[in-house]
Scaffold this active site. Structure first.
Site, PDB file in Angstrom:
ATOM      1  N   ARG A   1     -44.014 -47.175   9.187  1.00  0.00           N
ATOM      2  CA  ARG A   1     -45.268 -46.573   9.532  1.00  0.00           C
ATOM      3  C   ARG A   1     -45.406 -46.196  10.793  1.00  0.00           C
ATOM      4  NH1 ARG A   1     -45.875 -45.356   5.255  1.00  0.00           N
ATOM      5  NH2 ARG A   1     -47.089 -46.114   3.624  1.00  0.00           N
TER       6      ARG A   1
ATOM      7  N   GLU B   1     -51.969 -38.828  11.144  1.00  0.00           N
ATOM      8  CA  GLU B   1     -51.073 -37.800  10.497  1.00  0.00           C
ATOM      9  C   GLU B   1     -51.864 -36.629   9.908  1.00  0.00           C
ATOM     10  OE1 GLU B   1     -48.684 -40.092   7.693  1.00  0.00           O
ATOM     11  OE2 GLU B   1     -47.496 -40.541   9.401  1.00  0.00           O
TER      12      GLU B   1
ATOM     13  N   HIS C   1     -43.414 -36.984   7.744  1.00  0.00           N
ATOM     14  CA  HIS C   1     -43.493 -37.977   6.739  1.00  0.00           C
ATOM     15  C   HIS C   1     -43.217 -37.443   5.299  1.00  0.00           C
ATOM     16  CE1 HIS C   1     -46.357 -41.652   5.953  1.00  0.00           C
ATOM     17  NE2 HIS C   1     -45.105 -41.758   4.788  1.00  0.00           N
TER      18      HIS C   1
HETATM   19  N1  LIG Z   1     -41.459 -42.571   5.376  1.00  0.00           N
HETATM   20  C1  LIG Z   1     -42.088 -42.689   4.010  1.00  0.00           C
HETATM   21  O1  LIG Z   1     -42.296 -41.689   3.337  1.00  0.00           O
HETATM   22  C2  LIG Z   1     -42.037 -43.992   3.409  1.00  0.00           C
HETATM   23  C3  LIG Z   1     -42.110 -44.089   1.999  1.00  0.00           C
HETATM   24  C4  LIG Z   1     -42.391 -45.296   1.398  1.00  0.00           C
HETATM   25  C5  LIG Z   1     -42.371 -46.403   2.461  1.00  0.00           C
HETATM   26  N2  LIG Z   1     -42.611 -46.490   3.505  1.00  0.00           N
HETATM   27  C6  LIG Z   1     -42.761 -47.609   4.460  1.00  0.00           C
HETATM   28  O2  LIG Z   1     -41.400 -48.021   4.488  1.00  0.00           O
HETATM   29  C7  LIG Z   1     -41.630 -49.626   4.978  1.00  0.00           C
HETATM   30  C8  LIG Z   1     -40.735 -50.501   4.399  1.00  0.00           C
HETATM   31  O3  LIG Z   1     -40.838 -50.459   2.848  1.00  0.00           O
HETATM   32  P1  LIG Z   1     -40.395 -51.251   1.894  1.00  0.00           P
HETATM   33  O4  LIG Z   1     -40.283 -50.690   0.364  1.00  0.00           O
HETATM   34  O5  LIG Z   1     -38.889 -51.488   2.237  1.00  0.00           O
HETATM   35  O6  LIG Z   1     -40.954 -52.633   1.934  1.00  0.00           O
HETATM   36  P2  LIG Z   1     -40.623 -54.303   1.539  1.00  0.00           P
HETATM   37  O7  LIG Z   1     -41.990 -54.918   1.587  1.00  0.00           O
HETATM   38  O8  LIG Z   1     -39.794 -54.288   0.399  1.00  0.00           O
HETATM   39  O9  LIG Z   1     -39.763 -54.649   2.876  1.00  0.00           O
HETATM   40  C9  LIG Z   1     -40.389 -54.843   4.158  1.00  0.00           C
HETATM   41  C10 LIG Z   1     -39.654 -55.936   4.911  1.00  0.00           C
HETATM   42  O10 LIG Z   1     -40.254 -56.240   6.108  1.00  0.00           O
HETATM   43  C11 LIG Z   1     -39.734 -57.461   6.467  1.00  0.00           C
HETATM   44  N3  LIG Z   1     -40.730 -57.917   7.584  1.00  0.00           N
HETATM   45  C12 LIG Z   1     -42.073 -58.233   7.582  1.00  0.00           C
HETATM   46  N4  LIG Z   1     -42.364 -58.603   8.810  1.00  0.00           N
HETATM   47  C13 LIG Z   1     -41.133 -58.558   9.496  1.00  0.00           C
HETATM   48  C14 LIG Z   1     -40.958 -58.735  11.018  1.00  0.00           C
HETATM   49  N5  LIG Z   1     -41.973 -59.277  11.751  1.00  0.00           N
HETATM   50  N6  LIG Z   1     -39.564 -58.677  11.404  1.00  0.00           N
HETATM   51  C15 LIG Z   1     -38.712 -58.211  10.617  1.00  0.00           C
HETATM   52  N7  LIG Z   1     -38.766 -58.153   9.177  1.00  0.00           N
HETATM   53  C16 LIG Z   1     -40.059 -58.251   8.655  1.00  0.00           C
HETATM   54  C17 LIG Z   1     -40.356 -58.444   5.315  1.00  0.00           C
HETATM   55  O11 LIG Z   1     -39.928 -59.401   5.178  1.00  0.00           O
HETATM   56  C18 LIG Z   1     -39.728 -57.449   4.006  1.00  0.00           C
HETATM   57  O12 LIG Z   1     -38.303 -57.810   3.541  1.00  0.00           O
HETATM   58  C19 LIG Z   1     -42.974 -49.925   4.839  1.00  0.00           C
HETATM   59  O13 LIG Z   1     -43.713 -49.753   6.131  1.00  0.00           O
HETATM   60  C20 LIG Z   1     -43.412 -48.580   4.088  1.00  0.00           C
HETATM   61  O14 LIG Z   1     -44.818 -48.476   4.447  1.00  0.00           O
HETATM   62  C21 LIG Z   1     -42.418 -45.203   4.143  1.00  0.00           C
END
Ligand SMILES: NC(=O)c1ccc[n+]([C@@H]2O[C@H](COP(=O)([O-])OP(=O)(O)OC[C@H]3O[C@@H](n4cnc5c(N)ncnc54)[C@H](O)[C@@H]3O)[C@@H](O)[C@H]2O)c1
Length: 322
Positions: free
Chosen positions: A239, A268, A287
């Site tokens: 994000r 965005e 994105h």
């Molecule tokens: N670019 C895109 O098109 C797109 C699409 C989908 C998701 N995303 C983003 O990707 C990111 C990850 O998504 P996901 O599905 O893997 O989520 P997820 O919840 O499966 O994984 C996120 C991980 O981050 C960890 N976390 C939380 N706080 C933390 C910290 N301070 N330090 C280290 N780790 C920490 C959590 O424990 C979790 O394991 C999210 O921000 C989501 O919004 C982006």
């Protein structure tokens, strides 16, 4: 049972209509994104299951949907749904958190490779050399081999863990940092877990995959960037607010790190004044980490699956609030 879709981004929902008809369910689709609440209520009030994309599901709207037992968000984030109001009105709220995990992981990996092999700069080098009639690699070199380098993954959830798995055969030392994973999950992933400070200091490639929380906002900032190697590159597909983009632009300009690739932004689409646009060592994508034909079908099938599960008396796959 009546199923209603408040709004959708697909060209049509003919496939969903067929699946609903096969199961004997009534199915209605609308485009209610900017419609007044009274109109939305009038069209949705009989629905037992509602699928929402961007329509704002406010407490007032949710209180006027007496039949609704299941609300499904088409996507991962759910800023437009008041989860407490779902609960207060006896509506189970489900979402689709995993439909594009492979795609975002692949996008992050593509950006790492593009940075390491300087793919975008290579095109410019080729064009300049072609114009002058002789090779000039001055803007391209040095290039470094990937084998033997250290990959750092900040946030090793659905997407971060896929990045690790997909890159396991590239001769990399893979570090993860995720304070919320269980010891069992860490062992299962088979990578080395370190604290945040070590991750920033030791990574040659740092890829960010955390959730956006008050703790992770600007987790990449001037201080953390200063810990990184001068030859390191940063990738953010999570994000926008995870990275302080002004600090990153400064770091890229001053050579604090070698390069960055960014798929997500505070605003965005980002304004033309975004300082990163002016930097040759920064790759920017619009994105699109989530995007693929396969992810599009994955989410459509998952939503239909949730509706059919509900019809059979089973819970939806990913429930935010019961
Ligand atoms: N670019 C895109 O098109 C797109 C699409 C989908 C998701 N995303 C983003 O990707 C990111 C990850 O998504 P996901 O599905 O893997 O989520 P997820 O919840 O499966 O994984 C996120 C991980 O981050 C960890 N976390 C939380 N706080 C933390 C910290 N301070 N330090 C280290 N780790 C920490 C959590 O424990 C979790 O394991 C999210 O921000 C989501 O919004 C982006």
């Amino acid at each position: 049972m009546k199923v209603a879709v408040t709004d959708y981004i697909e060209d049509n929902l003919d496939w969903e209509a067929q699946e609903m008809a096969k199961a004997g369910l009534e199915f209605a689709t609308f485009q209610l994104k900017f419609k007044p609440e009274a109109e939305v209520v009038a069209l949705l009030k009989d629905a037992d299951v509602i699928v929402v994309n961007m329509v704002k599901m406010t407490p007032s709207l949710l209180a006027q949907l007496p039949n609704c037992k299941l609300l499904i968000r088409h996507g991962i984030g759910y800023d437009n749904v008041d989860v407490a109001a779902c609960k207060a009105n006896g509506i189970c709220f489900a979402y689709q958190p995993d439909y594009c995990a492979d795609d975002v992981a692949e996008h992050a990996i593509a950006l790492i490779f593009a940075l390491v092999r300087k793919v975008v700069e290579s095109r410019k080098t080729l064009e300049a050399s072609s114009a002058s009639g002789q090779w000039d690699f001055s803007r391209l070199f040095p290039l470094y081999r990937m084998d033997g380098k250290t990959l750092g993954i900040l946030g090793v959830g659905r997407i971060g863990s896929r990045v690790a798995r997909k890159l396991q055969s590239f001769g990399l030392r893979i570090l993860g940092c995720d304070p919320y994973l269980s010891a069992a999950r860490k062992a299962e992933l088979g990578i080395e877990f370190v604290d945040q400070d070590t991750l920033f200091r030791q990574s040659d490639y740092l890829t960010v995959h955390t959730l956006l929380t008050p703790e992770t906002k600007h987790i990449v900032n001037a201080t953390s960037l200063a810990k990184m190697k001068q030859t390191a590159v940063l990738v953010n597909t999570s994000r926008g607010p995870m990275v302080d983009c002004d600090a990153l632009a400064e770091a890229l300009k001053r050579g604090v790190i070698a390069g960055a690739a960014i798929d997500v932004f505070d605003v965005e689409p980002p304004p033309p004044s975004l300082p990163l646009f002016a930097l040759p060592n920064c790759i920017l994508t619009p994105h699109t980490g989530w995007a693929s034909v396969e992810s599009g079908w994955h989410i459509r099938k998952s939503i239909v699956d949730d509706i059919l599960r509900h019809h059979r008396g089973e819970p939806a796959k990913f429930i935010v609030s019961k």
